[in-house]
Structures are given as structure tokens and as C-alpha cells.
Design an enzyme around this catalytic site. Structure first.
Site, PDB file in Angstrom:
ATOM      1  CB  SER A  19      25.278  39.217  43.990  1.00  0.00           C
ATOM      2  OG  SER A  19      24.391  40.141  43.146  1.00  0.00           O
ATOM      3  CE  LYS A  70      26.980  39.474  32.827  1.00  0.00           C
ATOM      4  NZ  LYS A  70      27.306  40.791  32.994  1.00  0.00           N
ATOM      5  CG  ASN A  91      22.454  41.565  31.759  1.00  0.00           C
ATOM      6  OD1 ASN A  91      21.624  41.431  30.975  1.00  0.00           O
ATOM      7  ND2 ASN A  91      22.368  42.457  32.651  1.00  0.00           N
ATOM      8  CG  ASP A 106      25.509  43.880  31.732  1.00  0.00           C
ATOM      9  OD1 ASP A 106      24.930  44.229  32.576  1.00  0.00           O
ATOM     10  OD2 ASP A 106      26.180  42.928  31.431  1.00  0.00           O
ATOM     11  N   GLY A 131      39.465  49.058  27.901  1.00  0.00           N
ATOM     12  CA  GLY A 131      39.084  47.732  28.073  1.00  0.00           C
ATOM     13  C   GLY A 131      38.543  47.217  26.968  1.00  0.00           C
ATOM     14  CB  ALA A 132      39.084  45.110  24.349  1.00  0.00           C
TER      15      ALA A 132
HETATM   16  P1  ATR Z   1      34.860  41.507  31.733  1.00  0.00           P
HETATM   17  O1  ATR Z   1      33.866  40.669  31.509  1.00  0.00           O
HETATM   18  O2  ATR Z   1      34.373  42.237  33.341  1.00  0.00           O
HETATM   19  O3  ATR Z   1      34.854  43.039  30.870  1.00  0.00           O
HETATM   20  P2  ATR Z   1      37.183  40.336  30.746  1.00  0.00           P
HETATM   21  O4  ATR Z   1      36.511  40.078  29.680  1.00  0.00           O
HETATM   22  O5  ATR Z   1      38.078  39.622  31.834  1.00  0.00           O
HETATM   23  O6  ATR Z   1      36.330  40.838  31.920  1.00  0.00           O
HETATM   24  O7  ATR Z   1      38.062  41.811  30.398  1.00  0.00           O
HETATM   25  C1  ATR Z   1      39.009  42.426  31.305  1.00  0.00           C
HETATM   26  C2  ATR Z   1      39.284  43.664  30.842  1.00  0.00           C
HETATM   27  O8  ATR Z   1      40.271  44.383  31.485  1.00  0.00           O
HETATM   28  C3  ATR Z   1      40.272  43.305  29.333  1.00  0.00           C
HETATM   29  O9  ATR Z   1      40.292  44.465  28.582  1.00  0.00           O
HETATM   30  C4  ATR Z   1      41.531  43.289  30.273  1.00  0.00           C
HETATM   31  O10 ATR Z   1      43.034  43.545  29.290  1.00  0.00           O
HETATM   32  P3  ATR Z   1      43.282  42.541  28.395  1.00  0.00           P
HETATM   33  O11 ATR Z   1      42.440  42.184  27.424  1.00  0.00           O
HETATM   34  O12 ATR Z   1      44.687  43.020  27.935  1.00  0.00           O
HETATM   35  O13 ATR Z   1      43.665  41.191  29.449  1.00  0.00           O
HETATM   36  C5  ATR Z   1      41.699  44.375  31.077  1.00  0.00           C
HETATM   37  N1  ATR Z   1      42.630  44.616  32.257  1.00  0.00           N
HETATM   38  C6  ATR Z   1      42.440  43.733  33.375  1.00  0.00           C
HETATM   39  N2  ATR Z   1      43.266  43.894  34.212  1.00  0.00           N
HETATM   40  C7  ATR Z   1      44.323  44.783  33.557  1.00  0.00           C
HETATM   41  C8  ATR Z   1      45.283  45.545  33.921  1.00  0.00           C
HETATM   42  N3  ATR Z   1      45.760  45.307  35.287  1.00  0.00           N
HETATM   43  N4  ATR Z   1      45.918  46.532  33.267  1.00  0.00           N
HETATM   44  C9  ATR Z   1      45.214  46.902  32.117  1.00  0.00           C
HETATM   45  N5  ATR Z   1      43.905  46.311  31.546  1.00  0.00           N
HETATM   46  C10 ATR Z   1      43.470  45.201  32.607  1.00  0.00           C
END
Ligand code: ATR
Length: 288
Positions: A19, A70, A91, A106, A131-132
Site C-alpha cells: 500500500s 469494505k 473505505n 472512492d 467491470g461490475a
Molecule cells: P474490485 O472490488 O476491485 O472491483 P471485484 O469485485 O472482484 O474487484 O471485481 C472485479 C471486476 O473485474 C469484475 O467486473 C470482473 O468481471 P466478472 O464480474 O466477470 O468476474 C472483472 N474482471 C476481472 N478479471 C477479468 C478479466 N480477465 N477479464 C474481464 N473482466 C475481468
């Protein structure tokens, strides 16, 4: 010098070895002559309750919470800021007279960096989020609270994008549309977008040779932002720059979420430029 008057701030999570937060905050507490100390504490999820009891008996004025705590932290709070409540994750916590209030900086930190570095005004604009997960949720919900026009959320797993959009549309306002990364209209939607944001870990060390979407789909009217800050310039940002897109790297979000947390704990304005210098120094040292 740490003494009996030193106000303590913790970072809670595991692992914390990499960190940037402790040095970013401590260097600037010293520079400002503030008697605060930021202390990383690696703790197991099941021990958080006892840690909080201990912190209340000590000079702790607050703490940051990072992955994977979190969401878990919420059950220990006395009060929660309305935006953090909607995001469903915290956070930053402030401790006042033994009471804990939770915030989420964030999403606002991300928007601060878009506005300052990307010169983007959120109002009436369209956003495309890849991403979700947790980071996407904070950013998308915070954007939905502003006067933006529309958010598209594209995710590898459609179900998670559906759930997040439903939450936004129900709890904030109707502005979010889910899709997959293979959606047949993706090109057309990117063309209408003001800002494209990567919130996935794709491109992060060690997968530095990957991009979350095919960058031939970008055109130079789209601002491209990445929340990944290790490496400071991801392949997505590098390729977007080559196309001529304005870009916003993940370092800005990191610094601004920390600056907002600093303001919550101290009630003072954060030394953002100095915080950036601290982080840039750490990045250079790490590359050596
Ligand atoms: P964070 O809290 O950092 O956002 P998370 O909740 O694990 O971490 O979410 C990771 C995000 O990255 C998700 O949207 C994940 O897609 P999935 O919901 O399909 O898992 C996405 N992600 C991680 N690795 C990926 C990859 N190789 N290709 C596409 N999307 C990816």
C-alpha cells in the site's frame, strides 16, 4: 515524534505490504507539522471487532478500510454517510467520542481526478464503465448521484452488470444500462461516450500486456480513464494516448480518495500536490 498526544489513523486490510497510503499520509503529516500517524494494521476479518474496541480506547481518530473488508466493516458502524450506504461499501471511517461514522471516498476521488486531470465535467455526459465489481459500484453510484446523462456498464459476467444497473436505477435514478463485453452495439455506444473507465484488474501487474477491451474501438473524442495504478501507465492508457484520446491514469483516483479521507479525519484541506509527489516518489523507487 510520536507521543501521548499523537492522533492515530489505521489502515485495516490484508495484505497491506504494497500500500502507498501509509507513506503518502505520514510524509505529509510531517510536512504540515500535524501530530498524526497513519499505521497499517494487517488483521483477519474475524478480528476486526476486537481491533475496533482497542482503537476506541486509544488515540485513534479514524481509519481506512481496504480489500477485503469494505463491506464487512459496515456492521461495526454507528452511522453511515448516505452515499456509502447506497454503494454498500466503506473505505474511510471517522471516530468521534467513541462513535464510528463510515464514508466512501472512492467514487468522489475518482470524479475529482476526472475533473482535475481530465478536465471533464460530469453533467450531461455519457459514461462507459468496464467491470461490475466493488470499484465499479462506487464509481457508477457516485456518477449516478451527479447530473450525468447515461452510464453503460459492460462486464464479462452479464449477471453482475444487470444487478449493479438494477441497484442504480432503483436506488438512485434510471440512468444505467448493462451489457457484455461482446455486445454487438459496443462500438456504437463507445462512439457516443464521453468517458470510458476501466474498473477491472485487467492491465494490472502482472497482466500488464492485456487491455479490457479491443482498443481499435476507441476514437480520439473519448476520454479514457483507468483505475489501475500499478503500472502507472497501463496498456489501455498507452494505446488510448497513441490514438489521441485524453487519458486519466489511476494514480489520480488513489490520491484523491486519500485526500478526501484526510479532510474527513483532520477537517483541513489536503495537500494534494504534495501527496502526488509522495506517490510518484514511491512509484519511481519501486521501479528501481
Ligand atoms: P474490485 O472490488 O476491485 O472491483 P471485484 O469485485 O472482484 O474487484 O471485481 C472485479 C471486476 O473485474 C469484475 O467486473 C470482473 O468481471 P466478472 O464480474 O466477470 O468476474 C472483472 N474482471 C476481472 N478479471 C477479468 C478479466 N480477465 N477479464 C474481464 N473482466 C475481468
Amino acid at each position: 515524534v510520536i507521543d501521548t498526544k499523537t492522533k492515530l489513523i489505521a489502515l485495516i486490510g490484508k495484505p497491506l505490504g504494497h500500500s502507498f497510503s501509509p507513506r503518502m499520509h505520514n510524509e505529509n503529516f510531517i510536512k504540515l507539522g500535524l501530530n498524526y500517524y497513519y499505521l497499517p494494521i494487517e488483521v483477519k476479518k474475524e478480528d476486526i471487532g476486537e481491533l475496533i474496541i482497542g482503537m476506541k480506547k486509544m488515540n485513534f481518530v479514524g481509519f481506512n478500510v481496504t480489500i477485503p473488508n469494505k463491506i464487512e466493516i459496515i456492521r461495526y458502524l454507528d452511522e453511515i454517510d448516505p452515499l456509502a450506504y447506497k454503494i454498500g461499501a466503506v473505505n474511510t471511517v471517522k471516530i468521534t467520542n467513541g462513535k464510528l461514522k463510515g464514508y466512501n471516498t472512492d467514487g468522489d476521488g475518482f470524479i475529482d481526478s476526472l475533473e482535475k486531470e481530465g478536465k471533464i465535467i460530469c453533467d450531461h455526459n455519457t459514461f462507459f464503465i468496464i467491470g461490475a465489481g466493488g470499484a465499479s459500484r462506487a464509481i457508477a453510484m457516485t456518477l449516478a448521484e451527479r447530473r450525468i446523462k447515461k452510464i453503460y456498464i459492460a462486464n464479462r459476467t452479464l449477471d453482475r452488470a444487470n444487478d449493479l444497473c438494477e441497484d442504480i436505477n432503483k436506488n438512485i435514478r434510471d440512468c444505467a444500462t448493462p451489457m457484455t463485453l461482446e455486445d454487438k452495439n459496443i462500438q456504437e455506444i463507445i462512439n457516443q461516450t464521453t468517458v470510458l473507465i476501466n474498473t477491472t484488474s485487467v492491465g494490472m501487474f502482472p497482466s500488464t500486456n492485456e487491455t479490457p477491451i479491443d482498443t481499435t474501438q476507441l476514437k480520439n473524442s473519448v476520454t479514457v480513464a483507468d483505475i489501475v495504478y500499478n503500472p502507472p501507465e497501463t496498456k489501455l492508457i498507452r494505446e488510448a494516448k497513441a490514438i489521441g484520446c485524453p487519458v486519466v491514469s489511476g494514480i489520480g483516483m488513489f490520491i484523491n480518495q486519500g485526500a478526501r479521507a484526510f479532510e474527513i479525519w483532520t477537517g483541513m484541506q489536503a495537500p494534494i500536490l504534495e501527496m502526488r509527489k509522495s506517490v510518484e516518489r514511491m512509484i519511481i523507487e519501486r521501479q528501481q
